[in-house]
Motif scaffolding. Structure first.
Motif, PDB file in Angstrom:
ATOM      1  N   ASP A  24       0.896  -1.009   0.185  1.00 41.04           N
ATOM      2  CA  ASP A  24      -0.112   0.026  -0.271  1.00 41.04           C
ATOM      3  C   ASP A  24       0.769   1.336  -0.133  1.00 41.04           C
ATOM      4  O   ASP A  24       0.554   2.217  -0.530  1.00 41.04           O
ATOM      5  N   ARG A  35       0.630   4.306  -2.466  1.00 43.53           N
ATOM      6  CA  ARG A  35       0.325   5.692  -2.102  1.00 43.53           C
ATOM      7  C   ARG A  35       1.315   6.572  -2.787  1.00 43.53           C
ATOM      8  O   ARG A  35       1.012   7.746  -2.983  1.00 43.53           O
ATOM      9  N   ARG A  53      -7.997   3.437  -5.704  1.00 42.62           N
ATOM     10  CA  ARG A  53      -6.818   2.355  -5.605  1.00 42.62           C
ATOM     11  C   ARG A  53      -6.822   1.315  -6.999  1.00 42.62           C
ATOM     12  O   ARG A  53      -5.748   0.731  -7.004  1.00 42.62           O
TER      13      ARG A  53
END
Length: 272
Positions: A95, A99, A220
């Motif tokens: 993640d 990001r 995402r």
């Protein structure tokens, strides 16, 4: 197993094997396509086709039929590209990776501005003074939109009303200058005349939805796909760079500018 008659030291290299692994692969491939196991006859046909393909391809290579064949070359290139893509996609980002990618490319994860509007067209070719006529109608119109307002203008093979259209849709229909002007108008009033590549238009904007940055959680899936595309592209560039170092590529000086982005440092010149 099939062992073609062979003599000498190359007997092993001429061996063609078809065993349980190949049968399993054929069965799995069939089931993915047809969602059922193959019948005995269907399996027999697939095994025969595989054997024939292997024998024919080996014989063709031995006869050097693949030499300087553009179709074979492109197929081999395509197969290698597929392998590179599979290798690149094998890596899974965290993640934090996603990001960082999201923060480094904010424009890629913005929603586009959208607009809903109606337009009345005035043709300079069919009117003596299209600007004056458009101005007269604009003065008559209130903020309300009469149902028959489109009939007050000229015929145009474009829709008189657009709903929830993005900028590219408006640009494709009317041109970039028209799109810029329409997106700059406030909803709830008639505006114009606004010029397009066709002529003049009065425009009534009913709604605008401004562009906005999508939250990471919402974006995402698109971030992941974009991250994978970049990883694949960078992997292919690194692989290409390694090949440029591995092989001595001779390029005519007149052609070098065409491949400069690919790394001219690794090619040799060839004077004509």
């Amino acid at each position: 197993y099939l062992n073609p008659p062979s003599r000498g030291a190359d007997a092993q290299s001429r061996q063609v094997r078809i065993g349980p692994g190949e049968v399993r692969w054929l069965t799995e491939t069939w089931m993915l396509q047809w969602h059922r196991p193959p019948t005995t006859e269907e399996m027999r046909g697939m095994v025969l086709d595989l054997l024939k393909e292997e024998l024919y391809s080996r014989e063709a290579r031995e006869m050097r039929l693949d030499k300087d064949d553009i179709i074979v070359r492109r197929r081999l290139t395509q197969k290698l590209e597929f392998l590179l893509q599979d290798t690149a996609r094998a890596a899974e980002p965290t993640d934090d990776d996603l990001r960082r990618f999201y923060q480094a490319h904010p424009k890629r994860f913005r929603t586009e501005a959208r607009i809903s509007f109606r337009q009345v067209y005035f043709s300079p070719e069919h009117r003596r003074d299209a600007v004056r006529d458009a101005g007269v109608l604009l003065a008559r119109l209130s903020s309300a939109t009469p149902p028959s307002v489109a009939a007050m203008g000229d015929r145009l093979l474009l829709d008189s009303e657009y709903r929830d259209a993005d900028e590219q849709t408006v640009v494709s229909a009317f041109g970039p200058d028209f799109a810029d002007a329409v997106f700059a108008q406030q909803p709830g009033a008639w505006h114009g005349p606004i010029a397009s590549g066709y002529g003049l238009h009065l425009v009534y904007v009913t709604q605008t939805v401004p562009a906005h940055q999508r939250a990471f959680a919402e974006a995402r899936p698109q971030v992941l796909e974009a991250w994978r595309e970049q990883q694949q592209r960078e992997s292919e560039e690194r692989y290409f760079a390694r090949l440029m170092k591995k092989y001595r590529v001779v390029i005519d000086d007149s052609v070098k500018p065409l491949i400069a982005p690919l790394g001219v440092a690794h090619v040799d010149g060839a004077a004509r």
